[in-house]
Design a protein around this motif. Structure first.
Motif, mmCIF file in Angstrom:
data_model
loop_
_atom_site.group_PDB
_atom_site.id
_atom_site.type_symbol
_atom_site.label_atom_id
_atom_site.label_comp_id
_atom_site.label_asym_id
_atom_site.label_seq_id
_atom_site.Cartn_x
_atom_site.Cartn_y
_atom_site.Cartn_z
ATOM 1 N N TYR A 1 -100.056 -64.618 15.765
ATOM 2 C CA TYR A 1 -99.499 -63.349 16.248
ATOM 3 C C TYR A 1 -98.055 -63.141 15.804
ATOM 4 N N LEU A 2 -97.406 -64.181 15.266
ATOM 5 C CA LEU A 2 -96.025 -64.025 14.803
ATOM 6 C C LEU A 2 -95.950 -63.673 13.316
ATOM 7 N N VAL A 3 -97.100 -63.734 12.622
ATOM 8 C CA VAL A 3 -97.110 -63.435 11.190
ATOM 9 C C VAL A 3 -96.546 -62.032 10.890
ATOM 10 N N PRO A 4 -96.960 -60.984 11.626
ATOM 11 C CA PRO A 4 -96.385 -59.654 11.361
ATOM 12 C C PRO A 4 -94.873 -59.601 11.585
ATOM 13 N N ILE A 5 -94.370 -60.392 12.521
ATOM 14 C CA ILE A 5 -92.924 -60.415 12.771
ATOM 15 C C ILE A 5 -92.194 -60.960 11.544
ATOM 16 N N ALA A 6 -92.790 -61.965 10.899
ATOM 17 C CA ALA A 6 -92.185 -62.509 9.679
ATOM 18 C C ALA A 6 -92.168 -61.448 8.582
ATOM 19 N N TYR A 7 -93.285 -60.710 8.431
ATOM 20 C CA TYR A 7 -93.334 -59.646 7.405
ATOM 21 C C TYR A 7 -92.224 -58.637 7.655
ATOM 22 N N LEU A 8 -92.101 -58.249 8.937
ATOM 23 C CA LEU A 8 -91.104 -57.256 9.319
ATOM 24 C C LEU A 8 -89.692 -57.758 9.012
ATOM 25 N N ALA A 9 -89.456 -59.047 9.310
ATOM 26 C CA ALA A 9 -88.140 -59.640 9.070
ATOM 27 C C ALA A 9 -87.793 -59.617 7.578
ATOM 28 N N THR A 10 -88.806 -59.831 6.704
ATOM 29 C CA THR A 10 -88.514 -59.807 5.261
ATOM 30 C C THR A 10 -88.168 -58.389 4.810
ATOM 31 N N VAL A 11 -88.836 -57.395 5.392
ATOM 32 C CA VAL A 11 -88.560 -56.005 5.036
ATOM 33 C C VAL A 11 -87.104 -55.656 5.350
ATOM 34 N N TYR A 12 -86.612 -56.179 6.483
ATOM 35 C CA TYR A 12 -85.231 -55.877 6.887
ATOM 36 C C TYR A 12 -84.232 -56.950 6.427
ATOM 37 N N ASN A 13 -84.617 -57.734 5.409
ATOM 38 C CA ASN A 13 -83.722 -58.758 4.842
ATOM 39 C C ASN A 13 -83.223 -59.780 5.848
ATOM 40 N N GLN A 14 -84.075 -60.106 6.816
ATOM 41 C CA GLN A 14 -83.692 -61.110 7.805
ATOM 42 C C GLN A 14 -84.209 -62.506 7.429
ATOM 43 N N LEU A 15 -84.912 -62.586 6.302
ATOM 44 C CA LEU A 15 -85.408 -63.869 5.808
ATOM 45 C C LEU A 15 -85.159 -63.904 4.297
ATOM 46 N N PRO A 16 -84.886 -65.097 3.736
ATOM 47 C CA PRO A 16 -84.573 -65.157 2.308
ATOM 48 C C PRO A 16 -85.807 -65.105 1.413
ATOM 49 N N LEU A 17 -86.725 -64.168 1.653
ATOM 50 C CA LEU A 17 -87.849 -63.988 0.730
ATOM 51 C C LEU A 17 -88.360 -62.554 0.840
ATOM 52 N N SER A 18 -89.114 -62.133 -0.187
ATOM 53 C CA SER A 18 -89.602 -60.755 -0.180
ATOM 54 C C SER A 18 -90.845 -60.658 0.684
ATOM 55 N N CYS A 19 -91.201 -59.410 1.042
ATOM 56 C CA CYS A 19 -92.362 -59.205 1.900
ATOM 57 C C CYS A 19 -93.638 -59.662 1.201
ATOM 58 N N SER A 20 -93.735 -59.424 -0.126
ATOM 59 C CA SER A 20 -94.956 -59.846 -0.821
ATOM 60 C C SER A 20 -95.082 -61.369 -0.816
ATOM 61 N N MET A 21 -93.928 -62.064 -0.950
ATOM 62 C CA MET A 21 -93.959 -63.530 -0.898
ATOM 63 C C MET A 21 -94.392 -64.024 0.488
ATOM 64 N N ALA A 22 -93.964 -63.306 1.518
ATOM 65 C CA ALA A 22 -94.357 -63.687 2.886
ATOM 66 C C ALA A 22 -95.865 -63.520 3.066
ATOM 67 N N ILE A 23 -96.400 -62.425 2.515
ATOM 68 C CA ILE A 23 -97.843 -62.174 2.632
ATOM 69 C C ILE A 23 -98.622 -63.238 1.837
ATOM 70 N N ILE A 24 -98.172 -63.482 0.596
ATOM 71 C CA ILE A 24 -98.827 -64.510 -0.229
ATOM 72 C C ILE A 24 -98.734 -65.868 0.465
ATOM 73 N N GLY A 25 -97.554 -66.169 1.017
ATOM 74 C CA GLY A 25 -97.339 -67.442 1.705
ATOM 75 C C GLY A 25 -98.318 -67.655 2.845
ATOM 76 N N SER A 26 -98.522 -66.607 3.642
ATOM 77 C CA SER A 26 -99.404 -66.777 4.798
ATOM 78 C C SER A 26 -100.862 -66.945 4.354
ATOM 79 N N LEU A 27 -101.271 -66.181 3.334
ATOM 80 C CA LEU A 27 -102.651 -66.312 2.840
ATOM 81 C C LEU A 27 -102.860 -67.673 2.192
ATOM 82 N N PHE A 28 -101.849 -68.098 1.426
ATOM 83 C CA PHE A 28 -101.882 -69.395 0.743
ATOM 84 C C PHE A 28 -102.037 -70.530 1.762
ATOM 85 N N GLY A 29 -101.233 -70.456 2.834
ATOM 86 C CA GLY A 29 -101.281 -71.491 3.872
ATOM 87 C C GLY A 29 -102.649 -71.573 4.520
ATOM 88 N N TYR A 30 -103.184 -70.421 4.852
ATOM 89 C CA TYR A 30 -104.504 -70.392 5.497
ATOM 90 C C TYR A 30 -105.565 -70.941 4.544
#
Ligand SMILES: [Zn+2]
Length: 241
Positions: free
Chosen positions: A118-147
Protein backbone atom coordinates in the motif's frame (compact mmCIF):
# COMPACT_ATOMS: atom_id res chain seq x y z
CA UNK A 1 12.09 12.15 19.23
CA UNK A 2 13.33 9.23 17.07
CA UNK A 3 13.17 7.03 20.16
CA UNK A 4 9.52 7.89 20.78
CA UNK A 5 8.77 7.15 17.11
CA UNK A 6 10.56 3.80 17.40
CA UNK A 7 8.38 2.99 20.36
CA UNK A 8 5.29 3.93 18.36
CA UNK A 9 6.42 1.68 15.46
CA UNK A 10 6.58 -1.19 17.94
CA UNK A 11 2.99 -0.75 18.96
CA UNK A 12 1.98 -0.22 15.34
CA UNK A 13 3.62 -3.55 14.47
CA UNK A 14 1.79 -5.24 17.32
CA UNK A 15 -1.52 -3.69 16.31
CA UNK A 16 -1.12 -4.72 12.68
CA UNK A 17 -0.73 -8.31 13.88
CA UNK A 18 -3.71 -8.08 16.22
CA UNK A 19 -6.12 -5.91 14.30
CA UNK A 20 -8.76 -6.03 17.01
CA UNK A 21 -6.57 -3.88 19.24
CA UNK A 22 -5.93 -1.37 16.46
CA UNK A 23 -8.14 1.29 17.94
CA UNK A 24 -7.26 0.78 21.56
CA UNK A 25 -5.38 3.86 22.64
CA UNK A 26 -3.63 2.71 25.81
CA UNK A 27 -0.89 0.10 25.77
CA UNK A 28 -1.66 -3.13 27.63
CA UNK A 29 0.12 -6.34 28.55
CA UNK A 30 -0.52 -9.00 25.85
CA UNK A 31 -0.70 -11.76 28.51
CA UNK A 32 -2.80 -10.33 31.35
CA UNK A 33 -4.38 -7.45 29.35
CA UNK A 34 -3.67 -5.03 32.20
CA UNK A 35 -3.20 -1.41 31.09
CA UNK A 36 0.47 -0.44 31.38
CA UNK A 37 1.23 2.59 33.56
CA UNK A 38 3.13 5.41 31.85
CA UNK A 39 6.23 4.83 34.01
CA UNK A 40 6.36 1.22 32.80
CA UNK A 41 5.88 2.28 29.20
CA UNK A 42 8.97 4.43 28.69
CA UNK A 43 11.05 3.41 25.67
CA UNK A 44 14.05 1.14 26.41
CA UNK A 45 14.39 2.24 30.08
CA UNK A 46 11.23 0.47 31.29
CA UNK A 47 12.10 -2.86 29.68
CA UNK A 48 15.44 -2.96 31.47
CA UNK A 49 13.90 -1.60 34.66
CA UNK A 50 11.29 -4.38 34.67
CA UNK A 51 13.97 -6.93 33.61
CA UNK A 52 11.84 -7.86 30.63
CA UNK A 53 8.79 -8.92 32.69
CA UNK A 54 5.27 -7.58 33.11
CA UNK A 55 4.89 -5.86 36.51
CA UNK A 56 1.61 -7.59 37.36
CA UNK A 57 1.75 -11.06 35.76
CA UNK A 58 5.55 -11.50 35.47
CA UNK A 59 5.20 -12.87 31.94
CA UNK A 60 8.26 -12.08 29.83
CA UNK A 61 7.99 -9.02 27.59
CA UNK A 62 9.49 -9.59 24.14
CA UNK A 63 13.10 -8.43 23.61
CA UNK A 64 11.78 -7.03 20.35
CA UNK A 65 10.51 -3.92 22.17
CA UNK A 66 13.88 -2.53 23.27
CA UNK A 67 15.55 -3.94 20.13
CA UNK A 68 13.19 -2.08 17.78
CA UNK A 69 13.46 1.11 19.84
CA UNK A 70 17.24 1.01 19.74
CA UNK A 71 17.54 0.28 16.01
CA UNK A 72 14.89 2.91 15.14
CA UNK A 73 16.75 5.61 17.03
CA UNK A 74 20.04 4.60 15.43
CA UNK A 75 18.67 4.34 11.88
CA UNK A 76 16.71 7.59 11.91
CA UNK A 77 19.72 9.42 13.34
CA UNK A 78 21.92 7.97 10.55
CA UNK A 79 19.29 8.81 7.95
CA UNK A 80 19.02 12.37 9.26
CA UNK A 81 22.79 12.82 9.08
CA UNK A 82 23.57 11.05 5.80
CA UNK A 83 20.77 11.87 3.38
CA UNK A 84 19.97 15.15 1.70
CA UNK A 85 17.40 17.10 3.69
CA UNK A 86 14.71 17.12 0.97
CA UNK A 87 14.80 13.33 0.65
CA UNK A 88 14.36 12.84 4.38
CA UNK A 89 10.51 12.79 4.56
CA UNK A 90 10.10 10.04 1.92
CA UNK A 91 12.94 7.97 3.38
CA UNK A 92 11.46 8.48 6.83
CA UNK A 93 8.24 6.77 5.65
CA UNK A 94 10.31 4.06 3.93
CA UNK A 95 12.43 3.30 7.01
CA UNK A 96 9.38 3.32 9.28
CA UNK A 97 7.70 0.75 7.04
CA UNK A 98 10.86 -1.41 7.00
CA UNK A 99 11.14 -1.27 10.80
CA UNK A 100 7.49 -2.30 11.27
CA UNK A 101 8.12 -5.15 8.79
CA UNK A 102 11.19 -6.30 10.74
CA UNK A 103 9.08 -6.25 13.92
CA UNK A 104 6.12 -8.24 12.60
CA UNK A 105 8.21 -10.71 10.57
CA UNK A 106 10.52 -11.52 13.50
CA UNK A 107 7.55 -11.78 15.84
CA UNK A 108 5.00 -13.79 13.83
CA UNK A 109 6.60 -14.31 10.39
CA UNK A 110 3.98 -11.99 8.95
CA UNK A 111 4.39 -8.94 6.76
CA UNK A 112 1.50 -6.50 6.57
CA UNK A 113 0.42 -4.98 3.27
CA UNK A 114 -0.19 -1.71 5.08
CA UNK A 115 3.58 -1.25 5.33
CA UNK A 116 4.54 -2.76 1.96
CA UNK A 117 2.24 -2.89 -1.06
CA UNK A 118 0.00 0.00 0.00
CA UNK A 119 3.02 2.33 0.22
CA UNK A 120 4.09 1.74 -3.39
CA UNK A 121 1.89 4.60 -4.74
CA UNK A 122 3.37 6.94 -2.11
CA UNK A 123 6.84 6.19 -3.49
CA UNK A 124 5.65 6.95 -7.05
CA UNK A 125 4.15 10.21 -5.84
CA UNK A 126 7.37 11.14 -4.00
CA UNK A 127 9.41 10.65 -7.21
CA UNK A 128 7.02 12.90 -9.15
CA UNK A 129 7.60 15.67 -6.60
CA UNK A 130 11.40 15.10 -6.50
CA UNK A 131 11.30 13.77 -2.96
CA UNK A 132 13.35 10.70 -3.91
CA UNK A 133 16.57 10.51 -5.95
CA UNK A 134 15.01 8.56 -8.85
CA UNK A 135 12.51 9.09 -11.64
CA UNK A 136 8.92 7.87 -11.51
CA UNK A 137 9.54 5.35 -14.31
CA UNK A 138 12.50 3.92 -12.37
CA UNK A 139 10.29 3.60 -9.29
CA UNK A 140 7.67 1.72 -11.30
CA UNK A 141 10.29 -0.53 -12.93
CA UNK A 142 11.89 -1.07 -9.51
CA UNK A 143 8.68 -2.25 -7.91
CA UNK A 144 7.81 -4.60 -10.79
CA UNK A 145 11.39 -5.89 -10.87
CA UNK A 146 11.32 -6.60 -7.13
CA UNK A 147 8.05 -8.48 -7.31
CA UNK A 148 9.14 -10.42 -10.41
CA UNK A 149 12.55 -11.41 -8.97
CA UNK A 150 11.06 -13.03 -5.90
CA UNK A 151 8.14 -14.46 -7.86
CA UNK A 152 10.72 -16.32 -9.98
CA UNK A 153 12.61 -17.44 -6.86
CA UNK A 154 9.36 -18.62 -5.29
CA UNK A 155 8.22 -20.47 -8.42
CA UNK A 156 11.61 -22.14 -8.92
CA UNK A 157 11.90 -23.20 -5.28
CA UNK A 158 8.39 -24.61 -5.43
CA UNK A 159 9.22 -26.61 -8.56
CA UNK A 160 12.52 -27.94 -7.15
CA UNK A 161 11.67 -28.46 -3.50
CA UNK A 162 7.95 -28.91 -3.77
CA UNK A 163 7.28 -26.37 -1.05
CA UNK A 164 6.90 -22.66 -0.67
CA UNK A 165 10.27 -21.26 0.31
CA UNK A 166 8.97 -17.76 0.44
CA UNK A 167 5.88 -15.94 1.59
CA UNK A 168 3.72 -13.62 -0.47
CA UNK A 169 4.71 -10.87 1.99
CA UNK A 170 8.36 -11.07 0.84
CA UNK A 171 7.34 -10.40 -2.78
CA UNK A 172 5.31 -7.38 -1.75
CA UNK A 173 8.11 -6.16 0.50
CA UNK A 174 10.67 -6.25 -2.33
CA UNK A 175 8.14 -4.50 -4.61
CA UNK A 176 7.92 -1.68 -2.04
CA UNK A 177 11.72 -1.58 -1.69
CA UNK A 178 11.99 -1.33 -5.49
CA UNK A 179 9.48 1.52 -5.58
CA UNK A 180 11.55 3.57 -3.13
CA UNK A 181 15.03 2.65 -4.44
CA UNK A 182 14.60 1.60 -8.09
CA UNK A 183 15.82 -1.63 -9.75
CA UNK A 184 19.40 -1.11 -8.52
CA UNK A 185 18.29 -0.68 -4.91
CA UNK A 186 16.13 -3.75 -5.29
CA UNK A 187 19.04 -5.81 -6.55
CA UNK A 188 21.41 -4.57 -3.84
CA UNK A 189 18.79 -5.21 -1.12
CA UNK A 190 18.24 -8.75 -2.41
CA UNK A 191 21.99 -9.47 -2.69
CA UNK A 192 22.80 -8.18 0.79
CA UNK A 193 19.62 -9.73 2.21
CA UNK A 194 20.35 -13.18 0.79
CA UNK A 195 23.97 -13.02 1.94
CA UNK A 196 23.05 -11.97 5.49
CA UNK A 197 20.16 -14.43 5.60
CA UNK A 198 22.36 -17.35 4.50
CA UNK A 199 25.09 -16.59 7.04
CA UNK A 200 22.66 -16.14 9.92
CA UNK A 201 20.66 -19.25 8.96
CA UNK A 202 23.88 -21.31 8.94
CA UNK A 203 24.79 -19.94 12.37
CA UNK A 204 21.31 -20.76 13.75
CA UNK A 205 21.49 -24.26 12.22
CA UNK A 206 24.88 -24.82 13.84
CA UNK A 207 23.71 -23.58 17.24
CA UNK A 208 20.44 -25.53 17.25
CA UNK A 209 22.02 -28.58 15.54
CA UNK A 210 19.09 -28.74 13.13
CA UNK A 211 19.13 -29.35 9.39
CA UNK A 212 16.06 -27.28 8.64
CA UNK A 213 15.20 -24.01 10.28
CA UNK A 214 12.43 -21.68 9.24
CA UNK A 215 13.54 -18.09 9.30
CA UNK A 216 11.79 -14.93 8.16
CA UNK A 217 13.39 -13.40 5.06
CA UNK A 218 11.79 -9.95 5.43
CA UNK A 219 14.20 -8.55 8.05
CA UNK A 220 17.20 -9.37 5.82
CA UNK A 221 15.65 -7.72 2.77
CA UNK A 222 14.82 -4.72 4.96
CA UNK A 223 18.40 -4.62 6.25
CA UNK A 224 19.70 -4.76 2.66
CA UNK A 225 17.44 -1.85 1.67
CA UNK A 226 18.58 0.18 4.70
CA UNK A 227 22.23 -0.45 3.77
CA UNK A 228 21.52 0.67 0.23
CA UNK A 229 19.88 3.96 1.26
CA UNK A 230 22.55 4.83 3.81
CA UNK A 231 25.46 3.82 1.58
CA UNK A 232 23.85 4.76 -1.74
CA UNK A 233 26.61 6.95 -3.18
CA UNK A 234 29.22 4.28 -2.44
CA UNK A 235 26.96 1.50 -3.78
CA UNK A 236 26.28 3.26 -7.06
CA UNK A 237 29.94 3.87 -7.78
CA UNK A 238 30.85 0.29 -6.83
CA UNK A 239 28.13 -1.50 -8.81
CA UNK A 240 28.45 0.64 -11.93
CA UNK A 241 32.11 -0.29 -12.53
ZN1 LIG B 1 0.94 -8.87 32.29
Amino acid sequence: MFLAWGSYLNSLGYRLLHLNSFFQRRSFCPSCKKIIAWYDNLPIVSWFNLRGQCRSCKQPISWLYPFIEIISTLLFALLYNYTEAHYFPAYFIFFSALIVTIRTDLDQMLISRYVTLYLVPIAYLATVYNQLPLSCSMAIIGSLFGYFLLWCAKTISKALLGQDGMGQGDLELLAMIGAFTGPLGCWVALTIGSFLGTIITLIIMAIRQQRIVKIPFGPYLAAGAIFFVLLQPACISYFSI
